[in-house]
Structure formats: C-alpha cells, structure tokens
Design a protein around this motif. Structure first.
Motif, short mmCIF file in Angstrom:
data_model
loop_
_atom_site.label_atom_id
_atom_site.label_comp_id
_atom_site.label_asym_id
_atom_site.label_seq_id
_atom_site.Cartn_x
_atom_site.Cartn_y
_atom_site.Cartn_z
N VAL A 74 -19.65 -9.06 -14.55
CA VAL A 74 -20.37 -9.50 -13.36
C VAL A 74 -21.66 -8.69 -13.18
O VAL A 74 -22.73 -9.24 -12.87
N HIS A 75 -21.56 -7.40 -13.39
CA HIS A 75 -22.73 -6.52 -13.26
C HIS A 75 -23.83 -6.94 -14.23
O HIS A 75 -25.01 -7.01 -13.86
N LYS A 76 -23.45 -7.26 -15.46
CA LYS A 76 -24.44 -7.67 -16.45
C LYS A 76 -25.06 -9.02 -16.11
O LYS A 76 -26.25 -9.24 -16.34
N MET A 77 -24.27 -9.91 -15.54
CA MET A 77 -24.77 -11.25 -15.21
C MET A 77 -25.69 -11.24 -13.99
O MET A 77 -26.70 -11.95 -13.96
N PHE A 78 -25.37 -10.41 -12.99
CA PHE A 78 -26.09 -10.47 -11.72
C PHE A 78 -26.84 -9.18 -11.36
O PHE A 78 -27.49 -9.14 -10.30
N SER A 79 -26.73 -8.14 -12.19
CA SER A 79 -27.36 -6.85 -11.89
C SER A 79 -26.97 -6.38 -10.49
O SER A 79 -27.82 -6.06 -9.65
N CYS A 80 -25.67 -6.35 -10.24
CA CYS A 80 -25.16 -6.08 -8.89
C CYS A 80 -24.08 -5.01 -8.91
O CYS A 80 -23.58 -4.64 -9.97
N GLU A 81 -23.75 -4.53 -7.72
CA GLU A 81 -22.56 -3.72 -7.54
C GLU A 81 -21.36 -4.65 -7.38
O GLU A 81 -21.48 -5.75 -6.82
N VAL A 82 -20.22 -4.20 -7.84
CA VAL A 82 -18.97 -4.94 -7.66
C VAL A 82 -18.05 -4.11 -6.77
O VAL A 82 -17.84 -2.92 -7.03
N VAL A 83 -17.53 -4.74 -5.73
CA VAL A 83 -16.68 -4.04 -4.75
C VAL A 83 -15.23 -4.40 -5.01
O VAL A 83 -14.83 -5.56 -4.89
N PHE A 84 -14.43 -3.40 -5.37
CA PHE A 84 -13.00 -3.59 -5.54
C PHE A 84 -12.34 -3.54 -4.16
O PHE A 84 -12.58 -2.61 -3.40
N VAL A 85 -11.53 -4.55 -3.87
CA VAL A 85 -10.87 -4.63 -2.55
C VAL A 85 -9.36 -4.65 -2.77
O VAL A 85 -8.77 -5.70 -3.02
N PRO A 86 -8.72 -3.48 -2.69
CA PRO A 86 -7.25 -3.44 -2.86
C PRO A 86 -6.55 -4.07 -1.66
O PRO A 86 -6.95 -3.88 -0.51
N ASN A 87 -5.51 -4.84 -1.94
CA ASN A 87 -4.76 -5.46 -0.85
C ASN A 87 -3.81 -4.46 -0.22
O ASN A 87 -3.54 -3.40 -0.77
N LYS A 88 -3.35 -4.80 0.96
CA LYS A 88 -2.38 -3.97 1.65
C LYS A 88 -1.05 -4.04 0.92
O LYS A 88 -0.66 -5.10 0.43
N SER A 89 -0.35 -2.91 0.81
CA SER A 89 0.97 -2.92 0.17
C SER A 89 1.85 -3.97 0.81
O SER A 89 1.88 -4.11 2.04
N THR A 90 2.56 -4.69 -0.01
CA THR A 90 3.48 -5.72 0.50
C THR A 90 4.89 -5.16 0.49
O THR A 90 5.40 -4.75 -0.54
N TYR A 91 5.51 -5.16 1.64
CA TYR A 91 6.82 -4.52 1.78
C TYR A 91 7.98 -5.51 1.71
O TYR A 91 9.12 -5.15 1.94
N TYR A 92 7.66 -6.77 1.37
CA TYR A 92 8.73 -7.76 1.25
C TYR A 92 9.30 -7.80 -0.16
O TYR A 92 10.14 -8.60 -0.48
N LYS A 93 8.80 -6.94 -1.06
CA LYS A 93 9.36 -6.87 -2.40
C LYS A 93 9.64 -5.41 -2.74
O LYS A 93 9.20 -4.49 -2.05
N ASP A 94 10.36 -5.19 -3.82
CA ASP A 94 10.75 -3.84 -4.22
C ASP A 94 9.52 -3.04 -4.63
O ASP A 94 8.83 -3.39 -5.58
N ASN A 95 9.25 -1.97 -3.89
CA ASN A 95 8.08 -1.14 -4.17
C ASN A 95 8.44 0.17 -4.84
O ASN A 95 7.63 1.09 -4.86
N SER A 96 9.63 0.28 -5.39
CA SER A 96 10.09 1.57 -5.90
C SER A 96 9.22 2.10 -7.04
O SER A 96 9.12 3.31 -7.22
N LEU A 97 8.58 1.21 -7.78
CA LEU A 97 7.74 1.66 -8.89
C LEU A 97 6.26 1.52 -8.58
O LEU A 97 5.42 1.68 -9.47
N LEU A 98 5.92 1.22 -7.34
CA LEU A 98 4.52 1.01 -6.99
C LEU A 98 3.94 2.24 -6.29
O LEU A 98 4.62 2.94 -5.56
N ALA A 99 2.65 2.47 -6.54
CA ALA A 99 1.96 3.58 -5.89
C ALA A 99 1.64 3.21 -4.45
O ALA A 99 1.52 2.03 -4.10
N THR A 100 1.46 4.21 -3.61
CA THR A 100 1.13 4.00 -2.20
C THR A 100 -0.32 3.55 -2.06
O THR A 100 -1.12 3.64 -2.99
#
Length: 214
Positions: A38-64
């Motif tokens: 994307v950066h090469k195509m548009f010469s732009c910054e890319v913003v990573f947007v992490p979603n909120k942890s979902t607690y309706y599934k097993d999170n035992s192996l997931l990071a906080t």
C-alpha cells in the motif's frame, strides 16, 4: 503507558487514511508485506487498527490488548510508514468495522477511507455488519497473489458492483507470503522457532514475555 507511535487521529495530516484491521496476535511479516504494498502504491502511511479482544472464545493462547499494542509499537519503531491506533480497543465491547469507519468519518473528519483486506476477506465483505453502508463509505484495497487470485477477485468485484453499485475495490498485487497468526501461535506453543515469520523485535518480545505458551 504513553506510546510514541500511537496515532493521534485528531492530528490528521489530510483527509485520507489507510487502515489495516486485524487481531495482530501476533503482528507478522504478512501484515508488513500488505502495508509495504500500500505504501508503495500510494506513498502513504498505513495505520494498523487492532480489534478489541473477543471474550466469547477461548483466549488461553492469545496475547492481551496491552501486549498486542506493545508489539505494534515495536513494529512502528522499525517502519516509518506504519502507525497504529487503539481506537477499537478504547471503544471496547463488541465492535465492528463499520463502527470504526463511522468514527473516522463523523468524529475525525476523514473523507477518504481506504480499508485494506486480504483477498479471502473480499469474498465475504458483503456479509459483514451493515455491509451496504460499509461498501459505500470506504475504498477497499484487496490483496491478491498471482493471476489466479486476480481472476477470482475480478469475479467477486463484478458481483459486488451488481449488488452494491457504489462499492469501490482496488486490487493490491503482493508476493505470496503464506503466514498466519494462528500458525505462528501453534508453532510457538509446540516450541518451534518463528524466525522469519515475525519481526525480530516482536519475536524477542514474545520470548521475553512468554506469550502463546498456553
């Protein structure tokens, strides 16, 4: 903790924003490859947007949420065109892509929102919550790998155009990079190395904080 690279959306540089959403659990080289394209195509910054942890599934192996933000901070320190925003984590609760799009447009004033997805997500995007509004509100950047992906994606775009005339999809050519967060977590849980799959700084963070060990 105040993070230097957490994007302050109120201090936008223009009316465009390029966002890549996901769990980033952990962030990996496939995500970086998409951002780089994307950066090469548009010469732009890319913003990573992490979603909120979902607690309706097993999170035992997931990071906080905190660990995921720390890993994104490390990533941003290495790439000057990658930033991140905790907008969805701060919102909390069950949140959907359209909620973020509305907030970016109505509160922060972004007029052109480019939403980056993998080619597999393109097939299902019209089944997401409030898909009509979503497809009218963003320009979709869909990653493809090779001519097979291109043909399949063009067929999907044609269908979307028929069913959602205001939809706008731009294809994003990428090299094949078959890596997923779930595979990385599985490797780590089995004691296997993940060098070359995640940035070195992220790998060190995972090891030092004993993540994904179960």
């Amino acid at each position: 903790m105040i993070r230097r690279n957490n994007l302050d959306l109120s201090q936008r540089r223009d009316d465009k924003i390029y966002i890549l959403g996901g769990s980033f659990n952990p962030v990996h080289n496939g995500h970086i490859a998409m951002a780089e394209s994307v950066h090469k195509m548009f010469s732009c910054e890319v913003v990573f947007v992490p979603n909120k942890s979902t607690y309706y599934k097993d999170n035992s192996l997931l990071a906080t949420d905190e660990d995921r933000l720390c890993m994104l901070e490390l990533l941003c320190n290495s790439y000057d065109y990658i930033r991140y925003s905790d907008i969805e984590i701060k919102r909390g609760g069950v949140t959907h892509t359209i909620d973020t799009v509305r907030e970016l447009r109505n509160i922060y004033g972004y007029k052109d929102i480019y939403f980056i997805i993998g080619g597999d997500s393109l097939e299902w995007i019209d089944r997401w919550v409030d898909a009509d509004e979503l497809l009218e509100s963003v320009k979709v950047l869909s990653a493809i790998r090779g001519e097979t992906d291109r043909k399949k994606s063009m067929d999907i775009i044609e269908r979307l155009k028929n069913e959602h005339p205001k939809s706008r999809v731009i294809l994003l050519d990428m090299k094949d990079n078959p890596v997923s967060s779930s595979d990385i977590r599985k490797k780590i849980s089995l004691g296997m190395p993940v060098g070359g799959l995640v940035p070195e700084s992220v790998e060190e963070y995972i090891i030092n904080n004993n993540l994904y060990k179960g």
